[in-house]
Structures are given as structure tokens and as C-alpha cells.
Scaffold this motif. Structure first.
Motif: not given
Length: 134
Positions: A29-55
Motif C-alpha cells: 500500500q502506498s502511504a497515501g492509500a494508507v492515510v486515506a483508508a485510516v482517515q475513513r476508519f478514524t479522524r486522524i491527520s496525515q502526520p498522525g498516520v505517518s507516526q503510526h507507520l514509523k512505530v
């Protein structure tokens, strides 16, 4: 990167990260696709998703590769295998000893056969001088 058990389970403790793992488990999955899918799941910013991906990356559960200007994430099988191995150890804590114990049983049986074969007077074996009736 070698994943530590502690980091793996710490990373799995968050529902957003578990959702991200479910996403990348279906394929890269591209980072953009992950961000879009997660934002449909919960309210979170792109930097927030990036932080989860880093963890998840630091825990060894996902890997990332560059594809031009995009970052593509995939499930890291080594991290998943480490988690599975630890969990399997809870179910069967003696599993690591199975093969050595099987080998020991084989050696004990081999020793018992050798001991029986070495005893004099067994049929078909010469154990010394043969006694004949007069």
C-alpha cells in the motif's frame, strides 16, 4: 531490522496500528492509500498516520520501499514471525525441546538394543565356547 518482542507488542497495542497492519496484509500500500483508508476508519491527520507507520516500521512489522516519490508499505514477515513464535511458545512451552527429546529417545533405544545384543546366550549369537552334550 530485527524486531524485539517488546516493540512488536507495544506497536500492536494501538487499534489504528492494528488496522494499518490489516491494510498492508492485503498487499503493498502506498502511504497515501494508507492515510486515506485510516482517515475513513478514524479522524486522524496525515502526520498522525505517518507516526503510526514509523512505530510499525521501528517494531519490524512493516517494511517500506521507495517507488519514485511514493513510499510503499508492506507487511514484514520477520516481525510477524517473531510475534507468532512468541505466541506459539505460550501455547506449547515445551516445543523447543521436542527434537532434542526425540533424539534422546532414539539414543536410549539404540543403547537398549546394543545392551540386549551384547548379553551372552542369545539365540544365534556366540557368547563363548559352545557346549555339546556327550
Amino acid at each position: 531490522m530485527t524486531a524485539s518482542r517488546e516493540n512488536i507488542f507495544e506497536a500492536l497495542g494501538d487499534p489504528v496500528r492494528r488496522y494499518i497492519l490489516e491494510l498492508v496484509a492485503t498487499g503493498e500500500q502506498s502511504a497515501g492509500a494508507v492515510v486515506a483508508a485510516v482517515q475513513r476508519f478514524t479522524r486522524i491527520s496525515q502526520p498522525g498516520v505517518s507516526q503510526h507507520l514509523k512505530v510499525l516500521r521501528d517494531a519490524g512489522l512493516v517494511s517500506v520501499r521507495a517507488d519514485g516519490t511514493r513510499r510503499v508499505y508492506a507487511l514484514d514477515s520477520e516481525g510477524v514471525a517473531a510475534a507468532q513464535a512468541w505466541l506459539a511458545g505460550l501455547v506449547d512451552p515445551l516445543a523447543p525441546f521436542a527434537q532434542p527429546l526425540d533424539a534422546l529417545a532414539t539414543e536410549v533405544a539404540r543403547g537398549q538394543r546394543a545392551s540386549r545384543a551384547a548379553k551372552p546366550g542369545r539365540a544365534g549369537e556366540s557368547g563363548g565356547a559352545e557346549v555339546r552334550p556327550a
